[in-house]
Each structure stands twice: as C-alpha cells, then as structure tokens.
Scaffold this active site. Structure first.
Site, PDB file in Angstrom:
ATOM      1  N   THR A   1       3.073  21.673 -38.628  1.00 30.62           N
ATOM      2  CA  THR A   1       4.377  20.087 -39.431  1.00 30.62           C
ATOM      3  C   THR A   1       4.524  19.089 -37.984  1.00 30.62           C
ATOM      4  O   THR A   1       5.581  18.724 -38.449  1.00 30.62           O
ATOM      5  CB  THR A   1       5.124  21.429 -39.984  1.00 30.62           C
ATOM      6  OG1 THR A   1       5.583  22.201 -38.916  1.00 30.62           O
ATOM      7  CG2 THR A   1       4.879  22.006 -41.398  1.00 30.62           C
TER       8      THR A   1
ATOM      9  N   ASN B   1       4.473  24.757 -29.766  1.00 30.92           N
ATOM     10  CA  ASN B   1       3.483  23.742 -31.100  1.00 30.92           C
ATOM     11  C   ASN B   1       2.280  23.273 -31.236  1.00 30.92           C
ATOM     12  O   ASN B   1       1.215  23.107 -31.519  1.00 30.92           O
ATOM     13  CB  ASN B   1       4.616  22.211 -31.000  1.00 30.92           C
ATOM     14  CG  ASN B   1       5.208  21.751 -32.177  1.00 30.92           C
ATOM     15  OD1 ASN B   1       5.627  23.017 -32.203  1.00 30.92           O
ATOM     16  ND2 ASN B   1       6.014  20.929 -31.883  1.00 30.92           N
TER      17      ASN B   1
ATOM     18  N   ASP C   1     -10.455   9.938 -31.229  1.00 30.74           N
ATOM     19  CA  ASP C   1      -8.992   9.076 -30.123  1.00 30.74           C
ATOM     20  C   ASP C   1      -8.299  10.381 -29.136  1.00 30.74           C
ATOM     21  O   ASP C   1      -8.276  10.567 -28.062  1.00 30.74           O
ATOM     22  CB  ASP C   1      -7.759   8.461 -31.044  1.00 30.74           C
ATOM     23  CG  ASP C   1      -8.161   7.352 -31.188  1.00 30.74           C
ATOM     24  OD1 ASP C   1      -8.763   6.284 -30.529  1.00 30.74           O
ATOM     25  OD2 ASP C   1      -7.150   6.910 -31.666  1.00 30.74           O
TER      26      ASP C   1
ATOM     27  N   TYR D   1       2.728  16.967 -34.848  1.00 35.14           N
ATOM     28  CA  TYR D   1       1.405  16.495 -34.841  1.00 35.14           C
ATOM     29  C   TYR D   1       0.503  16.947 -35.227  1.00 35.14           C
ATOM     30  O   TYR D   1      -0.523  15.755 -35.975  1.00 35.14           O
ATOM     31  CB  TYR D   1       1.514  16.041 -33.270  1.00 35.14           C
ATOM     32  CG  TYR D   1       0.093  14.931 -32.471  1.00 35.14           C
ATOM     33  CD1 TYR D   1       0.276  14.210 -33.752  1.00 35.14           C
ATOM     34  CD2 TYR D   1      -0.433  14.966 -31.472  1.00 35.14           C
ATOM     35  CE1 TYR D   1      -0.769  12.677 -33.009  1.00 35.14           C
ATOM     36  CE2 TYR D   1      -0.423  13.860 -31.048  1.00 35.14           C
ATOM     37  CZ  TYR D   1      -1.537  13.351 -31.791  1.00 35.14           C
ATOM     38  OH  TYR D   1      -2.174  11.673 -31.310  1.00 35.14           O
TER      39      TYR D   1
ATOM     40  N   ASP E   1      14.170  19.979 -32.878  1.00 33.03           N
ATOM     41  CA  ASP E   1      13.336  20.535 -33.182  1.00 33.03           C
ATOM     42  C   ASP E   1      12.539  20.421 -31.153  1.00 33.03           C
ATOM     43  O   ASP E   1      12.240  20.777 -30.298  1.00 33.03           O
ATOM     44  CB  ASP E   1      11.731  20.315 -33.323  1.00 33.03           C
ATOM     45  CG  ASP E   1      12.866  20.081 -34.950  1.00 33.03           C
ATOM     46  OD1 ASP E   1      13.610  21.227 -35.069  1.00 33.03           O
ATOM     47  OD2 ASP E   1      11.733  19.252 -35.570  1.00 33.03           O
TER      48      ASP E   1
END
Length: 494
Positions: free
Chosen positions: A347, A306, A336, A349, A208
C-alpha cells in the site's frame, strides 16, 4: 417535501457519514478484555442442556459435535449437526489423500514441516511484566507535547524509559518541580549497540515513517510496537493519542491482538572484481539515528518493512536488471527499476506503481516493475519463502541504485546483485481492532478505497424522472405565459 425526497436526503447523509464516523471509543472497547471474553463465551456457548459445542476440522462442512457433561442424559453421538468451518486468517489444512491411490509423500526431514499459528488468534502475552520502554517520535516540534506527556506517564508507572539522543533536549525537566525532575532523571538515552536486546516495548509517536525508523533500529528480533498516529498519513499507526492512558493499561496487561508484519531480508553481494569501487551515498538522512550503513562489505543483511527498490537513480538510461527466482532466470527488467515489497509495503510505493494491495497476513512478496518499457510486464505476487536475486546486467550502460525502505542509497555496479527473501524476524504491531479490521478500516478512511456515490434504486430513479418531467412542464408553462404576456403588450402598443 415528499417522502422520496426525504429518503434521498437520508441516504446521502448516511453516505457522507459512513466513513467519517469516529470509532476511537469502540477501539478501546475492542482492546478491552471484556470484548475478548465475550467472544470466547460466544464461541464456546452452552446448549440448553448444559453441554459445550466443539468443531471437528475434517472438512469444509464441519461436523459440529456436542460434548455433553457427565450429568447429561442424552448420549453425545445423538446430537450432531453440520456447521461451516470457523473463520480463519489462513485456509484450513488440506486433505493429503487424492482419490483412492494418491497421497503426499511423507516428510523425512522435520525442517520441511511448517507450523503456523492462525493469524486471527495471535494475541500478545507477556512472559514477565514489561519494564523497559523505548519511545520513538517524529522529528520536529509537533510531537513534543505528546512526547513529554508520555514520558511522565511511563515514569509514574515506575517503568524505565529509553529515548533517542536527539530527544533528550525535549524532556519535561522542570527544575521548580522536584517530583517531575526525579521522574525524568530515570530516563535513559537509547544505545543501539548495547540496549537493543533490553527493550520490552517500543512506542512510536508519528506517522508511517516513524514506524519505518523503528524497523531499521531492530534488525533482528523486534519487540511489540505500539503506534500513535501523529503524522501525515498514519496508515500503519492506528491509535489516537488522546486515549493513550487507557490503551497503555490494556497493552501493558497483555492479551491484545498483534499483527505480525512480514519483513524482507536483503543481502547485498558486490562483484569480486569491483572491490575498489567506493559506493556513494548522496542522500541526506532525516534524523541523527536514521542512517542505515549500506557499505561495501560483502554479504551484509538488512531488514526492510516496506520495500527494496532497485532503480536507475540519477541516470538517464533505462535500468537493465536480471531477475532470478531460486537461481533460475525469470526475466530481464528494462525500465525505471524494480520494487520488491512486503504485503505491508504493497500500500506504499508498490500501490503507486500499479501493484495489487495485499493484506499483511498473506505470506507473499510483491514484484512490481517501475515504468517498464513493455506493455505486458505486469506486477506479480510470489510465495514468501522463495529467494529473489536481482542483478545488474553485465551489458547495462550505467549503474543502478538500491534503497531500503527509502533510506539512503547505494550504487550497484555491473554484476552486483541483491538477494531478497522473507525474514524470520517479523515486526509485531499491536492492533486497534483486530488483524483484519484495522486494514480494511484504513483502506476506507485513509486511502478512500472504492469511495463512490451509491447507485440509487429503480424506484428512486423513477421518482427523479417524474420530478424532472414535472419541473420541465412547469418551465414550459412559464415560457408560454411569458410569451403570451409579451404578445399582449405589443398588441396594446400597436
């Protein structure tokens, strides 16, 4: 062994084989024209009287009219039946009339009219045959044999092969073989500034991360991407390299399914009073061409496949971010950080942070907080066309840090902002099966989604209960026999 026991064993074995079965041979068949032509023949099948059937999309229950040939004796309006609407990646166009007097206002500006092709019908078509191929491989020695084999394969097809500068040392240059040397000499080193518009097809050898690197190279229009799984996970790389020759034949001839993966457009806006601050980019890149220059230039645009992440970085304090949607304040993020991901990144982080997994064909963006200091701050899915504005609050104790697809980091100071929306330049990825089958197959085989031992039937439960009762009775009989023999031995001794 009883019949029930045999059934239980067969059920267990079929469960074990359910998601480990190899389907590479079938994927080649799905990639072949024959299956596509078979589907077309099934969808346009002929009636016994030689007529063709068409679907009139006017309702959820479509009127399935039969268009007869000229030599048909029966009039077409006498053959009509109801049929469910055909399957589609998107919902059908809704009716614009609501009740007897309400309707939608007509569009005066054509720019407000959106026409989207059904994702399930999106297939690759070459305007002219592709001649210039870029090979992008995973760094290291693990992909060198496949890289050399692919270079020779493409060179033998009289195609111009582009490679990255760091891969030039791995070319299959055999001085003793003049033919191989002549083929390899046609390879060119890829120049991102001058060759970016000449690439017809990009082939990725890796996982990926290799696909993310390919996305970072093409920051505007992206050529079709053919990905071979040679990495660790391979959720986005569906093809097996051992079938690469047949797959290349199909891809170069066209007419293969293509999934348009949405990318995000990320614009960094620095505060005017903060122009003297030099951003620090402390992260180390993985490869020579892997660096995305996130500098202090105001208004630069970067595309991400992503996600865009704004977090607290090395700071010990909470992130203090203001979230705006279409210039309207929505909420304050205290935690955070914040993830804004594409459906493809849902799908990655986002999934690890608790967001929903969204199919890549869904036009949406996923907004997911990272460890929020609130029990009610849940991830949300928003329409793809809106503009998100994430700003570092003026009262934030320390700075925030931005990363694009996990590559490099840029420090954001107070009042700096990041504007995020859906890009008009998607990433066209060639499918192994189709737009739906690839995703669900990877969910099952790679992420092991909903992998659970199946619940047995009631008959099986009764059989198991009877078996347990029988075994318990046998154990009790053994205990009684043991005690009686022990008592008899004691009486003999006395």
């Amino acid at each position: 062994m009883s019949q029930n026991g045999t059934n239980r064993m067969s059920k267990g074995s079929s469960f074990q084989q359910r998601r480990t079965q190899s389907i590479d041979e079938y994927s080649l068949k799905m990639l072949n024209h024959e299956v596509f032509e078979e589907n077309e023949q099934n969808s346009n099948k002929k009636n016994f009287d030689g007529s063709c059937e068409t679907i009139d999309e006017s309702n959820d229950n479509y009127e399935y009219n039969t268009l007869s040939r000229t030599n048909s004796r029966k009039p077409w309006n006498t053959r009509c039946r109801m049929f469910k609407r055909s399957r589609s990646g998107f919902a059908p166009s809704p009716h614009c009339n609501f009740g007897p007097k309400a309707t939608l206002k007509k569009i005066q500006n054509n720019n407000q009219l959106i026409i989207i092709q059904d994702p399930s019908s999106q297939r690759l078509q070459w305007i002219t045959p592709p001649t210039q191929i870029l090979i992008i491989r995973k760094p290291g020695n693990s992909t060198v044999p496949e890289f050399r084999q692919l270079v020779l394969n493409l060179s033998e097809r009289n195609l111009i092969v582009y490679i990255e500068l760091s891969d030039q040392m791995f070319l299959p240059l055999d001085v003793a073989d003049s033919g191989t040397k002549q083929l390899v000499e046609h390879c060119k080193v890829f120049d991102k500034e001058n060759d970016i518009a000449d690439i017809d097809l990009a082939i990725c050898l890796g996982g990926d991360g290799t696909l993310l690197h390919a996305s970072s190279l093409f920051q505007k229009s992206c050529p079709p991407i053919l990905s071979f799984s040679l990495g660790s996970l391979g959720f986005l790389t569906p093809f097996d390299f051992k079938f690469h020759d047949k797959i290349l034949n199909e891809v170069l001839s066209g007419n293969v399914a293509v999934l348009l993966r949405t990318r995000l457009s990320c614009v960094i806006e620095k505060d005017a009073s903060d122009t003297n601050v030099v951003p620090s980019t402390a992260d180390v890149t993985l490869r020579p061409n892997d660096k995305i220059t996130l500098d202090n230039d105001h208004g630069k645009t970067y595309l991400t496949l992503n996600e865009v992440v704004i977090d607290r970085g090395p700071n010990s304090y909470l992130s203090n971010l203001d979230l705006y949607i279409n210039d309207r304040f929505i909420t304050k993020v205290q935690g955070d950080g914040l993830i804004v991901s594409t459906p493809t990144g849902s799908t990655a982080y986002g999934m690890a942070a608790g967001a929903s997994m969204v199919h890549p064909n869904v036009p949406a963006m996923i907004v997911c907080p990272i460890c929020p200091h609130s029990l009610s701050f849940r991830p949300i899915v928003v329409p793809a066309g809106i503009e998100l504005d994430v700003r570092v609050s003026e009262d934030s104790r320390l700075t925030a840090w931005l990363s694009v697809d996990g590559r490099n980091r840029l420090e954001l100071h107070q009042s700096d902002s990041v504007k995020i929306t859906t890009s008009v330049y998607p990433m066209p990825c060639i499918c192994r099966f189709d737009q739906l089958g690839d995703w669900f197959e990877n969910l099952a085989t790679i992420l092991h989604w909903n992998l659970r031992k199946p619940q047995s039937s009631l008959d099986t439960d009764l059989d198991l209960q009877l078996d347990e009762e029988t075994q318990t009775a046998k154990d009790d009989n053994k205990d009684l026999l043991f005690m009686s023999s022990k008592n008899s031995s004691l009486e003999t001794e006395l």
